[in-house]
Scaffold this motif. Sequence first.
Motif: not given
Length: 159
Positions: A58-73, A77-84
């Motif tokens: 999670k990317a946090v600015l102050g107390t707010r989550i302003v971004g996120a990304v997930r990955a699984s393995v 092989h790694g899979v990156v997803g839900r970059l938001a």
Amino acid sequence: MIDIHQATREDAGEILTLQRAAFVDEAQACGDPFILPLTEGLERVERLLGQADALVLKAVLGTRIVGAVRASVAGSHGVVGRLAVAPDLRRRGIARALLTRVEQELRTGFPQVSALTLFTGAQSVDRLYRERGYAETHRERVAEHLVMVHMRKELVEPC
């Protein structure tokens, strides 16, 4: 200043809210309000946050989550997803920082991973992925109105 941390189960609701806000544009662009990032439930996000073979940042600015990304393995092989990224904070380097950090975390925490893949809607292929070394491998039509672009990045140089 943006801080990037590993997300916890307590972050699931805020991450899901961020994800839904971030992917509305994608749904509108492809004409499908039922894309998985908009229909995924809280239980699935909570479950993902508890998996040993998954990573959610999670990317946090102050107390707010302003971004996120997930990955699984899975094996090497790694899979990156839900970059938001929160729509009101786009174009500030948050996505780039999250993508860079998830790659670093995968290299460190899962040294067996030799390649990363991701997919995105054809209308959303961003130069960010190409700049970070991802190359298109193929396109997949998943519905008459929706084409997914699959991309791959090698983490180990071929011999």
